[in-house]
Write a protein that holds these residues in place. Structure first.
Motif, short mmCIF file in Angstrom:
data_model
loop_
_atom_site.label_atom_id
_atom_site.label_comp_id
_atom_site.label_asym_id
_atom_site.label_seq_id
_atom_site.Cartn_x
_atom_site.Cartn_y
_atom_site.Cartn_z
N THR A 100 -13.17 -36.98 -50.96
CA THR A 100 -13.76 -35.66 -50.67
C THR A 100 -12.60 -34.72 -50.36
O THR A 100 -11.52 -34.87 -50.92
N ASP A 101 -12.83 -33.79 -49.45
CA ASP A 101 -11.73 -32.92 -49.02
C ASP A 101 -10.86 -33.70 -48.04
O ASP A 101 -11.35 -34.10 -46.97
N PRO A 141 -14.25 -27.52 -40.75
CA PRO A 141 -14.71 -26.85 -41.97
C PRO A 141 -14.21 -27.64 -43.18
O PRO A 141 -13.10 -28.18 -43.15
N GLY A 142 -15.04 -27.71 -44.23
CA GLY A 142 -14.65 -28.49 -45.41
C GLY A 142 -14.50 -27.61 -46.63
O GLY A 142 -15.01 -26.50 -46.69
N LYS A 143 -13.77 -28.14 -47.60
CA LYS A 143 -13.57 -27.42 -48.85
C LYS A 143 -14.51 -27.99 -49.91
O LYS A 143 -14.60 -29.20 -50.08
N VAL A 144 -15.16 -27.08 -50.60
CA VAL A 144 -16.12 -27.47 -51.62
C VAL A 144 -15.44 -27.50 -53.00
O VAL A 144 -15.66 -28.39 -53.82
N GLU A 145 -14.57 -26.52 -53.22
CA GLU A 145 -13.88 -26.42 -54.51
C GLU A 145 -12.95 -27.62 -54.69
O GLU A 145 -12.17 -27.95 -53.79
N PRO A 178 -14.64 -33.81 -55.18
CA PRO A 178 -15.39 -34.53 -56.21
C PRO A 178 -16.88 -34.66 -55.91
O PRO A 178 -17.69 -34.51 -56.83
N VAL A 179 -17.24 -34.87 -54.64
CA VAL A 179 -18.67 -35.03 -54.34
C VAL A 179 -19.44 -33.76 -54.72
O VAL A 179 -20.51 -33.82 -55.33
N PHE A 180 -18.84 -32.61 -54.42
CA PHE A 180 -19.54 -31.36 -54.77
C PHE A 180 -19.49 -31.09 -56.27
O PHE A 180 -20.41 -30.50 -56.83
N GLU A 204 -26.88 -23.72 -50.06
CA GLU A 204 -27.03 -23.87 -48.61
C GLU A 204 -26.20 -25.05 -48.10
O GLU A 204 -25.58 -24.98 -47.04
N LEU A 205 -26.22 -26.12 -48.86
CA LEU A 205 -25.46 -27.30 -48.46
C LEU A 205 -23.96 -26.98 -48.45
O LEU A 205 -23.23 -27.33 -47.52
#
Ligand code: TRP
Length: 360
Positions: free
Chosen positions: A228-229, A238-242, A245-247, A271-272
Motif C-alpha cells: 500500500t502506501d 494520512p494515506g496516499k491513494v495515488e 496498488p490497493v486503490f 468517499e473511501l
C-alpha cells in the motif's frame, strides 16, 4: 468496410487479473456488443516460441490453459473464433514477404522489443525470430483483415509497425490491406495493473500476479499481503491513494454496489479515498474490502473454468474448429496477396504469355 477484431495472447502461463482488466473483459464486451462482423482471438504459440525455443512443453501446456481462461471469462466460440497460431501456416507465408518491408534498425527501435530484450538479457544474443516477431504479429492482424485490435498499451508499437507494413505493402503491390487501429481499455488505471507488490506490471516472471484460476484462499492471502502506501504506518496517519496498488485495483473493480454490500458506511470509492487521505482508515480494512470485490468478480470465472476442465476434449474441439475456420480465411487472403504480388505463377497464363512474347 467490415469491422473485424483480432487480438491474442502468448500461451506462456495462465492469465491473470492484469490480462483480465487490460483486455479480456473488454473483449467480452466487444464480442457481445454485436458491432463486429467477426472476431478472431489468437493463441500465439508460435510467437511464444520466439523466446521459448527451449521451453516447448511450457508453451504446449499453456495453449489449453489460455483457452480455458478465455472460455471461462465469457469468450463465446459461437461469436468469436479462437485459433492456434502455429496451425495456420499462411501466417508464416505472409510474414516471409513482410520481412522484406521492414529494416533491422526499425525493429531495433520498437520500444516494446527494446524493453523485452532488456528484461530477457538478450542484449548480446537476440534470437532473430524474437526480434522479428512484430512482423509476424503484423501478419496475424492483416491476414484476417482486422481493423480493430483491442490490446494493452505495451502493444501500441506493434500496431504502429503493422500500419507501416500495410502502407508499404499497399503502395508497392496494391491496396489489399487495411491499417488497423489499437483500442485501449477505457479505464485508464486498467491499462496497466501493477503487481500485488506495487511493481509497475503484473507479470508471471515477477511472481506478483493474482491468477484467474486462483482459489479463494489464495486470492485472499495475496490481497492481504499487498503493498500500500509505505508511509501509511499507523491507522491515524494520512494515506496516499495515488500509486497505491490497493486503490488502483479498487479503481479497476469496485462499483457502488460493492460498497452497499460490503462497506455501507461509504457510498462510493471517492468517499473511501477521502477518508484514507484524511487518515484514520487502516490498510486491513481496505484490503478486506478489495478481497470481497475480487472474490465476487472471480468466482463465476473460476467456477466456469472448473466445469470446462472436466471436458478438455470439448475445449480442443472448439480450438480445432476455430483454427479450421481461421485457416480457410487465411488461405483466401494469401491468394489475394499472391495475386497482388504476381507470384501466382500457376494460376493464370501471364507468365507464359510474357515468355512467349519475349521469344517473338
Ligand atoms: N504480442 C501479444 C502479447 O504479447 C500477443 C499477440 C500476438 C497479439 N499476435 C497478436 C496481440 C495480434 C494482438 C494482435 O500479448
Amino acid at each position: 468496410m467490415k469491422n473485424i477484431i483480432l487480438t491474442g495472447d502468448r500461451p506462456t502461463g495462465r492469465l491473470h487479473l492484469g490480462h483480465y482488466v487490460g483486455s479480456l473483459k473488454r473483449r467480452v464486451e466487444l464480442q457481445n456488443s454485436g458491432e463486429f462482423d467477426s472476431i478472431f482471438i489468437e493463441i500465439a504459440d508460435a510467437q511464444a516460441l520466439t523466446d521459448n525455443a527451449k521451453n516447448l512443453e511450457k508453451v504446449r501446456k499453456n495453449v489449453i490453459e489460455v483457452a480455458l481462461d478465455y472460455l471461462a471469462c465469457g469468450i463465446d466460440p459461437e461469436k468469436s473464433t479462437i485459433f492456434i497460431q502455429s496451425q495456420v501456416p499462411e501466417l508464416c507465408e505472409l510474414t516471409f514477404y513482410y520481412l522484406n518491408l521492414v529494416t533491422l534498425s526499425r525493429l531495433q527501435r520498437n520500444p516494446t522489443i527494446k524493453e523485452e530484450i532488456k528484461l530477457r538479457n538478450f542484449e548480446t544474443s537476440i534470437p532473430v525470430g524474437f526480434l522479428t516477431y512484430p512482423v509476424s504479429q503484423a501478419a496475424d492482424i492483416t491476414l484476417f483483415d482486422a481493423n480493430v485490435i483491442p490490446v494493452g498499451e505495451d502493444q501500441l508499437p506493434m500496431i504502429e509497425q503493422t500500419r507501416e507494413i500495410v502502407r508499404s505493402f499497399n503502395s508497392l503491390y496494391g491496396e489489399i490491406f487495411v491499417e488497423p487501429k489499437a483500442v485501449l481499455p477505457d479505464n485508464k488505471t486498467a491499462q496497466r495493473l501493477p503487481g500485488i507488490d506495487g511493481k509497475a506490471k503484473m507479470s508471471k516472471s515477477l511472481g506478483n500476479c493474482i491468477y484467474l484460476a486462483d482459489e479463494p484462499e489464495v486470492i485472499e492471502k495475496k490481497v492481504m499481503s499487498m503493498f500500500t502506501d509505505p508511509n501509511h504506518l499507523r491507522v491515524e496517519d494520512p494515506g496516499k491513494v495515488e500509486g497505491n496498488p490497493v486503490f488502483i485495483y479498487l479503481d479497476a473493480f469496485a462499483r457502488d454496489e460493492h460498497f452497499a454490500k460490503y462497506l455501507p458506511e461509504y457510498k462510493n470509492l471517492e468517499e473511501l479515498k477521502d477518508h484514507y487521505r484524511r487518515g484514520g482508515l487502516g490498510d486491513v480494512k481496505i484490503k478486506r474490502f478489495l478481497n470481497n470485490v475480487l472474490q465476487d468478480e472471480l468466482k463465476p470465472i473460476r467456477e466456469k473454468r472448473k466445469k470446462l476442465e472436466e471436458n478438455i476434449p470439448e475445449v480442443l474441439k472448439i480450438l480445432e474448429e476455430g483454427t479450421n475456420k481461421a485457416r480457410e480465411i487465411g488461405i483466401r487472403k494469401m491468394e489475394e496477396v499472391k495475386d497482388a504480388m504476381r507470384i501466382n505463377y500457376f494460376k493464370n497464363s501471364d507468365l507464359l504469355l510474357e515468355v512467349e512474347n519475349k521469344d517473338n
